[in-house]
Design a protein around this motif. Sequence first.
Motif, PDB file in Angstrom:
ATOM      1  N   TYR A   1     -10.137   0.193 -11.980  1.00 34.75           N
ATOM      2  CA  TYR A   1      -8.999   0.348 -11.932  1.00 34.75           C
ATOM      3  C   TYR A   1      -8.284  -0.929 -12.610  1.00 34.75           C
TER       4      TYR A   1
ATOM      5  N   GLY B   1     -12.635   2.462  -7.969  1.00 33.93           N
ATOM      6  CA  GLY B   1     -12.694   1.869  -9.004  1.00 33.93           C
ATOM      7  C   GLY B   1     -12.602   0.093  -8.968  1.00 33.93           C
ATOM      8  N   ARG B   2     -12.787   0.304  -8.268  1.00 30.47           N
ATOM      9  CA  ARG B   2     -13.619  -1.442  -7.730  1.00 30.47           C
ATOM     10  C   ARG B   2     -14.697  -2.116  -7.284  1.00 30.47           C
TER      11      ARG B   2
ATOM     12  N   LEU C   1      -6.027  -0.196 -15.943  1.00 29.55           N
ATOM     13  CA  LEU C   1      -5.417   1.413 -15.653  1.00 29.55           C
ATOM     14  C   LEU C   1      -5.153   1.778 -16.446  1.00 29.55           C
TER      15      LEU C   1
ATOM     16  N   GLY D   1     -10.864   5.570 -15.773  1.00 31.08           N
ATOM     17  CA  GLY D   1     -11.034   6.715 -14.615  1.00 31.08           C
ATOM     18  C   GLY D   1     -11.929   7.951 -14.720  1.00 31.08           C
TER      19      GLY D   1
END
Length: 477
Positions: free
Chosen positions: A345, A324-325, A452, A457
């Motif tokens: 994220y 996510g990063r 988020l 995701g």
Amino acid sequence: MSLLWTSKDMIDAMDGRPLGTMPAGVTGISIDSRTVSAGEVFFAIKGDRFDGHDFASVAVANGASLLVVSESKLPALGRVTAPMIVVNDVLSALEDLGRAARERSEAKIIAITGSVGKTSSKEMLRRALEPSGEVHASAASFNNHWGVPLTLARMPQSAAFGVFEIGMNHAGEIRPLVKMVRPHVAVITTIAAAHLGNFKNLGEIAAAKAEIMEGLAPDGHLLLNRDNEKYGWLKKRASELGLKQVQSFGENPKADYRLLNCKLHPDCSTITARIGGDEVAVKIGAPGRHLVQNALAVLGAVKLVGADLAKAIHALAGISAEKGRGARHRLRIDGGSFVLIDESYNANPVSMRAALDLLRDTPVGLSGRRVAVLGDMLEMGSFSERVHRELAGPLREAKADLVCLAGPEMQALKAELGSEIETVCRDDADGLADYLKTSLRDGDVVMVKSSLGIGFGRIVKALLDKYPALTDSSTQD
């Protein structure tokens, strides 16, 4: 496994009442009944959606050897047979245990806050300090009113360094947390337009972040971003609080930890910097100009806590991104491959621009496209339409060939782009996932970015499930 806490020390720290036959101690601390391990203590915290007391029996079944429970909930736990420490309030008890952990520790403590870059800087610092001694650091983004005391309470007495991430959504949230942590070094990565819906302007955000100054240990060091527009205000605030040890990092010629030269590559960055009087060459094992700034702060903190700078520099060459990063995946498609950059994220205007820079700087294949998959930036309040519309400029600079959007706030960006860049809109993340699974091709570079809560995701997971990995590498966000 050695004990993290003896039962006696826990009871004393929390002023608790023992119930049942106490174990000698516990090997760890959990607030999640699903993941608690054998020998750990389970704190039955009451959250916004769930009450840990409702899952006490599950925690015991999963191996918890001790429970910390509220006095008021005790009658409802009659069938739970595990030993307990009974307290008035479970979260307050966890905070007390965290303070006790800080009191007994001889570790050098670093606390990090900022509008962006907290987690990536924390992870870089963890890696940089590991060659110099045992490091205890926040797991994931445990940076709020329960994450910080939990991380403190988990800190072993043997740790040489403690690295804590402290976040906020509103003014007044950092102050009580940093007073528990009492860092020797406090880092403010940058001040930017995050959580704008809860603040009137950048000045209010700076004031909220500046609360980290109030918990510094005596003679502690404050480390500020000299390239940020709020540097002067933050320096003035530090002076008002009587802080004597204020250092800075950045490209500014007056920065104490100064960037001299920078070369950005598709999979890393190489820099020359002046750190504490020494000119050093550093390879950062992940791409992105934003990581260069974080690395300067990390090396400054390494120097301030007396760790081995040469070993820290060597460690930075091996950093990689988390899920996510910025994690990168090269996936097979149609006899070739495409690159997936997972930035799912979180998102705010600054991190969006940094992610689009990564998209711009990643080479595409012969017939490939740069594909930006963007979802709403949350907590922008009355600024939302403007900041979403303003992403059109960075998209142009990134040379995006295809823009895929979901979320009501992204309608402003769609309107701003018009027909300039091919744009696809869907109602939600799942709709975009379905579209992408049938529309990507060999040579594409796909960057996925949203707050988020938008759930992007799921797009990343859908693509990873459909397309097998050719190679799997990560880059730090």
